[in-house]
Design a protein around this motif. Structure first.
Motif, PDB file in Angstrom:
ATOM      1  N   ALA A  15      -1.956 -11.009  -0.896  1.00  0.00           N
ATOM      2  CA  ALA A  15      -0.641 -11.291  -1.458  1.00  0.00           C
ATOM      3  C   ALA A  15      -0.226 -12.720  -1.130  1.00  0.00           C
ATOM      4  N   ALA A  16       0.349 -13.400  -2.106  1.00  0.00           N
ATOM      5  CA  ALA A  16       0.748 -14.801  -1.940  1.00  0.00           C
ATOM      6  C   ALA A  16       1.705 -14.964  -0.763  1.00  0.00           C
ATOM      7  N   GLY A  17       1.435 -15.969   0.057  1.00  0.00           N
ATOM      8  CA  GLY A  17       2.327 -16.304   1.158  1.00  0.00           C
ATOM      9  C   GLY A  17       2.148 -15.489   2.419  1.00  0.00           C
ATOM     10  N   THR A  18       1.258 -14.468   2.384  1.00  0.00           N
ATOM     11  CA  THR A  18       1.112 -13.610   3.570  1.00  0.00           C
ATOM     12  C   THR A  18      -0.326 -13.574   4.098  1.00  0.00           C
ATOM     13  N   GLY A  19      -1.159 -14.482   3.650  1.00  0.00           N
ATOM     14  CA  GLY A  19      -2.547 -14.507   4.097  1.00  0.00           C
ATOM     15  C   GLY A  19      -2.754 -15.256   5.400  1.00  0.00           C
ATOM     16  N   ASP A  20      -1.688 -15.860   5.931  1.00  0.00           N
ATOM     17  CA  ASP A  20      -1.768 -16.601   7.202  1.00  0.00           C
ATOM     18  C   ASP A  20      -0.604 -16.189   8.090  1.00  0.00           C
ATOM     19  N   ILE A  21      -0.832 -16.243   9.401  1.00  0.00           N
ATOM     20  CA  ILE A  21       0.234 -15.962  10.359  1.00  0.00           C
ATOM     21  C   ILE A  21       0.122 -16.947  11.513  1.00  0.00           C
ATOM     22  N   THR A  22       1.265 -17.436  11.965  1.00  0.00           N
ATOM     23  CA  THR A  22       1.322 -18.379  13.085  1.00  0.00           C
ATOM     24  C   THR A  22       2.251 -17.823  14.145  1.00  0.00           C
ATOM     25  N   LEU A  23       1.737 -17.717  15.363  1.00  0.00           N
ATOM     26  CA  LEU A  23       2.536 -17.258  16.497  1.00  0.00           C
ATOM     27  C   LEU A  23       2.877 -18.461  17.368  1.00  0.00           C
ATOM     28  N   PHE A  24       4.123 -18.500  17.842  1.00  0.00           N
ATOM     29  CA  PHE A  24       4.587 -19.623  18.665  1.00  0.00           C
ATOM     30  C   PHE A  24       4.914 -19.147  20.077  1.00  0.00           C
TER      31      PHE A  24
ATOM     32  N   ALA B 195       8.605 -18.150  21.222  1.00  0.00           N
ATOM     33  CA  ALA B 195       8.634 -17.586  19.875  1.00  0.00           C
ATOM     34  C   ALA B 195       9.685 -18.222  18.979  1.00  0.00           C
ATOM     35  N   THR B 196      10.746 -18.773  19.558  1.00  0.00           N
ATOM     36  CA  THR B 196      11.835 -19.350  18.767  1.00  0.00           C
ATOM     37  C   THR B 196      11.546 -20.778  18.320  1.00  0.00           C
ATOM     38  N   SER B 197      10.537 -21.400  18.899  1.00  0.00           N
ATOM     39  CA  SER B 197      10.211 -22.782  18.551  1.00  0.00           C
ATOM     40  C   SER B 197       9.371 -22.845  17.283  1.00  0.00           C
ATOM     41  N   ARG B 198       9.501 -23.960  16.560  1.00  0.00           N
ATOM     42  CA  ARG B 198       8.637 -24.213  15.404  1.00  0.00           C
ATOM     43  C   ARG B 198       7.949 -25.566  15.537  1.00  0.00           C
ATOM     44  N   ASP B 199       7.911 -26.089  16.751  1.00  0.00           N
ATOM     45  CA  ASP B 199       7.240 -27.354  17.006  1.00  0.00           C
ATOM     46  C   ASP B 199       5.726 -27.149  16.991  1.00  0.00           C
TER      47      ASP B 199
ATOM     48  N   THR C 126       7.587 -11.633   9.558  1.00  0.00           N
ATOM     49  CA  THR C 126       9.038 -11.630   9.651  1.00  0.00           C
ATOM     50  C   THR C 126       9.594 -12.620   8.630  1.00  0.00           C
ATOM     51  N   ASP C 127      10.894 -12.599   8.441  1.00  0.00           N
ATOM     52  CA  ASP C 127      11.517 -13.560   7.514  1.00  0.00           C
ATOM     53  C   ASP C 127      11.249 -14.988   7.954  1.00  0.00           C
ATOM     54  N   ASP C 128      11.310 -15.236   9.272  1.00  0.00           N
ATOM     55  CA  ASP C 128      11.049 -16.584   9.785  1.00  0.00           C
ATOM     56  C   ASP C 128       9.606 -17.008   9.539  1.00  0.00           C
ATOM     57  N   GLN C 129       8.678 -16.079   9.688  1.00  0.00           N
ATOM     58  CA  GLN C 129       7.270 -16.403   9.458  1.00  0.00           C
ATOM     59  C   GLN C 129       6.991 -16.670   7.979  1.00  0.00           C
ATOM     60  N   LEU C 130       7.633 -15.901   7.110  1.00  0.00           N
ATOM     61  CA  LEU C 130       7.501 -16.162   5.672  1.00  0.00           C
ATOM     62  C   LEU C 130       8.044 -17.539   5.319  1.00  0.00           C
ATOM     63  N   LYS C 131       9.188 -17.878   5.901  1.00  0.00           N
ATOM     64  CA  LYS C 131       9.803 -19.183   5.646  1.00  0.00           C
ATOM     65  C   LYS C 131       8.894 -20.300   6.156  1.00  0.00           C
TER      66      LYS C 131
ATOM     67  N   ALA D  27       6.039 -20.832   3.783  1.00  0.00           N
ATOM     68  CA  ALA D  27       6.462 -21.453   2.534  1.00  0.00           C
ATOM     69  C   ALA D  27       6.734 -22.946   2.701  1.00  0.00           C
ATOM     70  N   GLN D  28       7.130 -23.364   3.894  1.00  0.00           N
ATOM     71  CA  GLN D  28       7.549 -24.738   4.117  1.00  0.00           C
ATOM     72  C   GLN D  28       6.446 -25.630   4.667  1.00  0.00           C
ATOM     73  N   ARG D  29       5.410 -25.065   5.238  1.00  0.00           N
ATOM     74  CA  ARG D  29       4.409 -25.930   5.885  1.00  0.00           C
ATOM     75  C   ARG D  29       3.480 -26.581   4.876  1.00  0.00           C
TER      76      ARG D  29
END
Length: 199
Positions: free
Chosen positions: A30-39, A42-46, A189-194, A197-199
């Motif tokens: 499914a588009a947009g869900t083939g990758d996952i990134t864990l931080f 967890a709240t950081s996106r750096d 999660t919604d944050d992971q989907l976002k 989409a943005q990276r």
């Protein structure tokens, strides 16, 4: 034209070019869900906080359409990479399989988990996941009147000889209703989907 047998895909037959239609769903990610990134945290996106990155690949489907229920088994590989390699580690990643009808309507969804194991000092690891689903044969079968419109032989000079039957809204809708996809992806999660989409 769409046929349920007899001709090979793309074969030129009397009256036009045939295409064999299978009741088995198309398998994919499914588009947009083939990758996952864990931080970590967890709240950081750096970029410096990236802990684990994983992606789905090598998605394969096996379909059994002999009975009233069309059973599809999907296998896939998960390739993962971690930033910190000290010590062994197991990372549990959530995934799902969804049945999509007509390209947009999710009719069923099942969730699962896959564990990726890293040995001490190992930055990359791989695991294989499986998922399965069923579709009623009746739902994936074209009505006889629609099949007749699609497979009717047309002769040069006929009023509708050059008209694609799929141009008719009722025929196109019937084909979409009988068309299914079995899509896998990470349960994000919604944050992971976002983030994807943005990276």
């Amino acid at each position: 034209m769409i046929l349920s047998g007899c001709a090979s895909k793309g074969e030129i037959v009397e009256g036009g070019i045939s295409a064999v239609r299978s009741a088995c769903p198309t398998v994919g990610v499914a588009a947009g869900t083939g990758d996952i990134t864990l931080f970590d945290p967890a709240t950081s996106r750096d970029a410096s906080a990236i802990d684990v990155v994983a992606s789905m690949t090598n998605v394969r489907g096996a379909c059994n359409d002999a009975g009233e229920q069309i059973a599809t088994s999907v296998t896939f590989d998960v390739l993962a990479r971690r930033t910190r390699t000290e010590g062994p580690r197991d990372v549990v990643l959530p995934y799902y399989i969804a049945i999509v009808r007509g390209g947009s309507a999710v009719t069923a969804k099942r969730k699962g988990q896959i564990t990726v194991h890293f040995d001490a000092g190992q930055a990359r690891a791989q695991a294989q996941g499986t998922a399965s689903t069923q579709i009623a044969r009746a739902a994936a079968t074209l009505p006889d009147e629609v099949r007749n419109q699609l497979t009717r032989k047309r002769k040069a000079g006929d009023e509708d000889a050059a008209t694609d039957p799929l141009a008719r809204p009722e025929v196109r809708s019937a084909v979409l209703r009988a068309t299914f996809e079995a899509l896998v992806g990470f349960q994000l999660t919604d944050d992971q989907l976002k983030y994807n989409a943005q990276r």
